[in-house]
Each structure stands twice: as structure tokens, then as C-alpha cells.
Design an enzyme around this catalytic site. Structure first.
Site, PDB file in Angstrom:
ATOM      1  N   GLY A  33      76.148 -10.028  24.477  1.00 41.45           N
ATOM      2  CA  GLY A  33      75.195 -10.754  25.309  1.00 41.45           C
ATOM      3  C   GLY A  33      75.886 -11.203  26.583  1.00 41.45           C
ATOM      4  O   GLY A  33      77.110 -11.089  26.723  1.00 41.45           O
ATOM      5  N   SER A  40      79.928 -17.000  21.471  1.00 38.55           N
ATOM      6  CA  SER A  40      81.027 -17.679  20.779  1.00 38.55           C
ATOM      7  C   SER A  40      80.528 -18.869  19.964  1.00 38.55           C
ATOM      8  O   SER A  40      81.017 -19.122  18.862  1.00 38.55           O
ATOM      9  CB  SER A  40      82.083 -18.147  21.791  1.00 38.55           C
ATOM     10  OG  SER A  40      82.716 -17.045  22.400  1.00 38.55           O
ATOM     11  N   SER A 107      80.812  -7.137  25.928  1.00 37.25           N
ATOM     12  CA  SER A 107      80.705  -5.691  25.645  1.00 37.25           C
ATOM     13  C   SER A 107      79.445  -5.114  26.282  1.00 37.25           C
ATOM     14  O   SER A 107      78.506  -4.738  25.589  1.00 37.25           O
ATOM     15  CB  SER A 107      80.747  -5.416  24.135  1.00 37.25           C
ATOM     16  OG  SER A 107      79.804  -6.171  23.417  1.00 37.25           O
TER      17      SER A 107
END
Length: 204
Positions: A33, A40, A107
Site C-alpha cells: 500500500g 506497518s 512494493s
């Protein structure tokens, strides 16, 4: 370049044996995201729940990994790809130890997430899309990065001047702008129970 003259060494204790000892199935929870979406935070909440339920898990956080293993990498597209390649290999080793592993990284590229998935056995890769509108991420902006990116002080910032490929079919779809962190974490653990990665016996 790959090292020559190396052969994979088979160990006496298998991944299945290690997982059986832990009474769980290895899995890679791949959180993806935008920056500030809550990756996290949600991953930490899930990890705390897994610990509470006596599961064996480990969280690989994007910022933490860049302090050591990936400390030599920048944020260009090429560096991001290498960042994900390295963490995919580390996560694979942790799964071989029978753990439930979480990775909290932006990512941004679907192709890199697909490569990470391809390294694992069928069903082990669980893509978790932390779907938070960029307007909300900018409002949160916990590190002040969006402000710097908008001012041109940071280049190749995902969502601003670098693309983010939205997951087409994530196993778990999380909306942090609509649900509490606790609700998001419970949604993910419920998936793990439903798909037999962890046993309800662990919850007692």
C-alpha cells in the site's frame, strides 16, 4: 551474478517438521500500500495478536530492513526491485523455519509481488492490500514525506511521481480509513484461521 560451484544443501529437518512442531502452516503476509496507508501499524497489530495466540511469527518492516540488509539501496525503480528481491529471499528462509512472516513494504510494482509469490509454495503467499486513499495518507503523513515530495525535495515517491500498481486480486483487502486497526488485524487473523494456517486451539 550468481555464485558458481554451489549446490543446495538439504537439511535433515524439513519445513513441514518445523511447522508441525509450531502447530501452524508457514505463510507470508505481504502487506502492500501507499506510504502512510497503515501497513506497518496493521502488521504490528496482527503480529501482536499472533503472539497472543501462541503463534510463531516475525515481522520484516520496510524501514527497519533498510537500516541493515538493504541499507545500500536507494529509491529508484531499480533499487526498489532489488529491495523486494532481497526481502523475498529472506522471507522464504523464514518460511522454511516454519514461521508466519509479515512484510510491510510499499512494493509498488505488481511484477515484483508476482516474483515474490513465485518463490513460494502454492498458497503460502497472502497479498494484503492496505487500501487507503492518497488524500488520507497525505493527511497522516507521519514522516512528512508527502510534503517533501510535493515540494520536489524527494524524487521517485510512490503515488506522486512514481507509479503504484493496485493489486488486482489480493487475498485480503483492508481499508484503514473505514475500520479501526483492531478490526483490520482481526480480519487478517480470521483469514488465517479460515484457511487453516493457524488452529483455533491456539486461541484458547
Amino acid at each position: 551474478m550468481k555464485t558458481e560451484n554451489t549446490v543446495w544443501h538439504n537439511q535433515h529437518i524439513s519445513k513441514g517438521q518445523r511447522a508441525a512442531l509450531k502447530k501452524q502452516k508457514p505463510a507470508l503476509l505481504w502487506y502492500t500500500g501507499l506510504s502512510g496507508s497503515g501497513k506497518s501499524t496493521v502488521a504490528n497489530a496482527v503480529d501482536a495478536l499472533l503472539y497472543k495466540y501462541s503463534c510463531h511469527s516475525y515481522l520484516l518492516d520496510g524501514d527497519n530492513v533498510r537500516h541493515g540488509l538493504n541499507g545500500d539501496l536507494g529509491f529508484s525503480d531499480e533499487a526498489r526491485i532489488e529491495n523486494i528481491r532481497r526481502i523475498s529471499e529472506v522471507a522464504k528462509l523464514f518460511l522454511d523455519a516454519g514461521l508466519i512472516v509479515s512484510t510491510a513494504f510499499i512494493s509498488p510494482f505488481a511484477s515484483d509481488r508476482a516474483l515474490a509469490k513465485a518463490k513460494l509454495a502454492a498458497g503460502e503467499f497472502i497479498e494484503i492490500y492496505i487500501d487507503t486513499p492518497i488524500s488520507v495518507c497525505e493527511q497522516r503523513d507521519p514522516k512528512g514525506l508527502y510534503k517533501k515530495a510535493r515540494a520536489g525535495e524527494i524524487k521517485d515517491f510512490t503515488g506522486i511521481d512514481s507509479n503504484y500498481d493496485v493489486p488486482a486480486a489480493p487475498q485480503i483487502h483492508i481499508k484503514t480509513a473505514e475500520n479501526s486497526i483492531e478490526q483490520c488485524a482481526e480480519q487478517i487473523v480470521a483469514y488465517l484461521i479460515e484457511h487453516n494456517f493457524i488452529s483455533v486451539d491456539n486461541l484458547n
